[in-house]
Scaffold this motif. Structure first.
Motif, short mmCIF file in Angstrom:
data_model
loop_
_atom_site.label_atom_id
_atom_site.label_comp_id
_atom_site.label_asym_id
_atom_site.label_seq_id
_atom_site.Cartn_x
_atom_site.Cartn_y
_atom_site.Cartn_z
N SER A 12 5.67 3.58 -9.58
CA SER A 12 4.44 2.81 -9.71
C SER A 12 4.19 2.43 -11.17
O SER A 12 4.67 3.09 -12.09
N PHE A 13 3.46 1.37 -11.34
CA PHE A 13 3.18 0.85 -12.68
C PHE A 13 2.18 1.74 -13.41
O PHE A 13 2.51 2.46 -14.33
N SER A 69 18.66 9.72 -8.52
CA SER A 69 19.47 10.93 -8.61
C SER A 69 18.88 12.08 -7.80
O SER A 69 19.40 13.19 -7.79
N LYS A 70 17.76 11.83 -7.11
CA LYS A 70 17.04 12.93 -6.46
C LYS A 70 17.30 13.06 -4.95
O LYS A 70 16.57 13.79 -4.28
N ASN A 71 18.33 12.40 -4.44
CA ASN A 71 18.64 12.49 -3.01
C ASN A 71 17.47 12.19 -2.09
O ASN A 71 17.18 12.94 -1.16
N LEU A 72 16.77 11.13 -2.37
CA LEU A 72 15.61 10.76 -1.58
C LEU A 72 16.03 9.91 -0.39
O LEU A 72 17.10 9.32 -0.39
N ASP A 73 15.17 9.86 0.63
CA ASP A 73 15.44 8.98 1.77
C ASP A 73 15.14 7.54 1.40
O ASP A 73 15.80 6.62 1.86
N ILE A 74 14.11 7.36 0.60
CA ILE A 74 13.68 6.01 0.26
C ILE A 74 12.87 5.97 -1.04
O ILE A 74 12.21 6.96 -1.39
N ILE A 75 12.99 4.86 -1.75
CA ILE A 75 12.14 4.64 -2.92
C ILE A 75 11.18 3.51 -2.56
O ILE A 75 11.59 2.48 -2.04
N ILE A 76 9.88 3.74 -2.78
CA ILE A 76 8.90 2.69 -2.50
C ILE A 76 8.25 2.25 -3.80
O ILE A 76 8.02 3.05 -4.70
N THR A 77 7.97 0.96 -3.88
CA THR A 77 7.38 0.44 -5.11
C THR A 77 6.59 -0.83 -4.83
O THR A 77 6.68 -1.39 -3.73
N THR A 78 5.79 -1.27 -5.79
CA THR A 78 5.02 -2.51 -5.64
C THR A 78 5.32 -3.44 -6.80
O THR A 78 5.81 -3.01 -7.83
N LEU A 79 4.99 -4.71 -6.62
CA LEU A 79 5.18 -5.66 -7.71
C LEU A 79 4.10 -5.46 -8.77
O LEU A 79 2.99 -5.00 -8.49
N LEU A 80 4.43 -5.82 -10.01
CA LEU A 80 3.48 -5.75 -11.12
C LEU A 80 2.71 -7.06 -11.22
O LEU A 80 3.10 -8.06 -10.62
N PRO A 81 1.62 -7.08 -11.99
CA PRO A 81 0.94 -8.36 -12.24
C PRO A 81 1.96 -9.36 -12.79
O PRO A 81 2.72 -9.02 -13.69
N ASN A 122 0.82 -1.20 0.00
CA ASN A 122 0.00 0.00 0.00
C ASN A 122 0.86 1.26 0.00
O ASN A 122 1.32 1.73 1.04
N LEU A 123 1.09 1.80 -1.18
CA LEU A 123 1.97 2.96 -1.33
C LEU A 123 1.40 4.18 -0.60
O LEU A 123 2.11 4.86 0.15
N SER A 124 0.11 4.44 -0.81
CA SER A 124 -0.52 5.62 -0.21
C SER A 124 -0.40 5.61 1.31
O SER A 124 -0.10 6.63 1.93
N LYS A 125 -0.64 4.45 1.89
CA LYS A 125 -0.58 4.32 3.35
C LYS A 125 0.82 4.64 3.85
O LYS A 125 1.00 5.37 4.83
N TYR A 126 1.83 4.10 3.16
CA TYR A 126 3.21 4.35 3.56
C TYR A 126 3.53 5.84 3.52
O TYR A 126 4.12 6.39 4.44
N ILE A 127 3.10 6.48 2.45
CA ILE A 127 3.37 7.92 2.29
C ILE A 127 2.70 8.70 3.42
O ILE A 127 3.31 9.57 4.04
N TYR A 128 1.46 8.32 3.71
CA TYR A 128 0.69 9.00 4.76
C TYR A 128 1.38 8.85 6.12
O TYR A 128 1.43 9.78 6.90
#
Ligand code: TXA
Ligand code: MG
Length: 332
Positions: free
Chosen positions: A264-265, A302-314, A247-253
């Motif tokens: 995201s796909f 390249s954006k100096n982020l703290d973390i990259i979050i992603t989900t698996l595809l079908p 759940n990407l939205s939940k993590y961001i929240y």
């Protein structure tokens, strides 16, 4: 009177991103390395029959010596010069999918050194499908050893710029062939008792290959004694920490204090709070997603982020390949 022209010297030394294939050919002929475009990812190429060039590839890539290189040839007809005992199903696959993103692991002839094959009796080989590189291969009389043009373990490059950001020194010429059309590495097929075995998911879905030669065995998760040494878990990783979540939205929240990048796909949800958001395909097209995949990862990295979050595809078609890369990208 002789005067040292420093600007000229710098220009000579400076890395060139170019479409000048003669420059690439001449460099390769004298044993230098050149980055080449292919339809999958860029390769770090050198004369496969020149030991010095081959060793330079291992050093520049920081590739362990036990991980063999992949060879590129101009056509199926050249295969017999470097391999022997080619199984019937290998011939069938090569004829159907070359030039293209299919790599075959076959018994090597002695003229290919054990350095290239990392001591194995087999080599990986393919005919890449990119106009510039095919032209280049047709102008030289040696195969090109060319693993992906990234330092060992990092994200594969799909543009000349990605290559240049990885290798500032030790690489004078990058042949610019634009954004790679497939964007994922080739599918690798080996043979055991003449039967095809999948060694790496790639740009050709396994079902397409099975339509040509019937059922293909799978040997992917064998990490302790891998048939394909490049399949150790951690691979294809950005420098930024990356995690797979549902759940990407939940993590961001729940993590408003973090600089988050979202990969995201499709464009299903709104991620307005995310610092950076890369959508692989707005309409959920898998080929488009594949083409954008590494490029999106490079961009987020390249954006100096703290973390990259992603989900698996079908988990179907090329989704299997992208998921394979994602799982390796997050592995320790
Ligand atoms: O699409 C591609 O295959 C790209 C482009 C540049 O052609 N190349 C590429 O190379 O992905 P590389 O080195 O990153 O991945 C080739 C894989 C490695 O995991 C290596 O271990 C495996 O091929 N390989 C090479 N020779 C092998 C062999 N004799 N037996 C089994 N696996 C082999
Ligand atoms: Mg690689």
């Amino acid at each position: 009177k002789f005067s040292f022209n420093y600007t000229f010297f710098l220009k000579l030394k400076m890395q060139k991103i170019t479409t000048d294939i003669n420059l690439a050919i001449n460099s390769l002929k004298i044993g230098k390395l050149v980055a080449i475009p292919t339809e999958t990812v860029y390769g770090l190429a050198g004369d496969a029959l020149n030991e010095k060039a081959v060793k330079k590839i291992f050093i520049l890539k920081k590739r362990p010596l036990h991980n063999p290189l992949i060879l590129h040839i101009s056509s199926y007809e050249k295969l017999r010069e470097i391999t022997k005992n080619v199984p019937f199903k290998a011939k069938k696959l090569a004829k159907k999918f070359w030039p293209g993103p299919l790599t075959l692991v076959l018994e090597k002839k002695n003229k290919v050194s054990n350095t290239v094959s990392a001591g194995k009796s087999t080599i990986a080989v393919r005919v890449p499908n990119h106009p510039l590189t095919l032209k280049l291969l047709n102008s030289i009389d040696f195969p090109l050893a060319a693993p992906s043009a990234n330092p060992s373990g990092f994200i594969s490059p799909t543009t000349a710029k990605h290559v240049s950001s990885f290798f500032k020194d030790g690489l004078d010429v990058i042949l610019n062939g634009g954004l790679c059309s497939k964007g994922l590495e080739s599918t690798i097929i080996g043979f055991e008792n003449d039967n095809p075995i999948l060694y790496r998911h790639g740009a050709i879905p396994i079902s397409d290959l099975e339509n040509c030669v019937g059922t293909i065995g799978k040997k992917i998760k064998d990490n302790l004694n891998p048939s394909s040494p490049g399949m150790f878990s951690r691979h294809y990783s950005p420098r930024t920490p990356i995690i797979l979540i549902n759940n990407l939205s939940k993590y961001i929240y729940q993590n408003k204090d973090k600089k988050i990048g979202v990969l995201s796909f499709e464009n299903k949800e709104g991620f307005s709070l995310a610092t950076k958001h890369e959508i692989l395909s707005k309409n959920g097209d898998i080929d488009e997603a594949a083409k954008n995949f590494y490029s999106a990862l490079h961009s987020l990295d390249s954006k100096n982020l703290d973390i990259i979050i992603t989900t698996l595809l079908p988990e179907k078609g090329l989704g299997k390949t992208i998921n394979d890369r994602l799982k390796r990208a997050v592995a320790n």
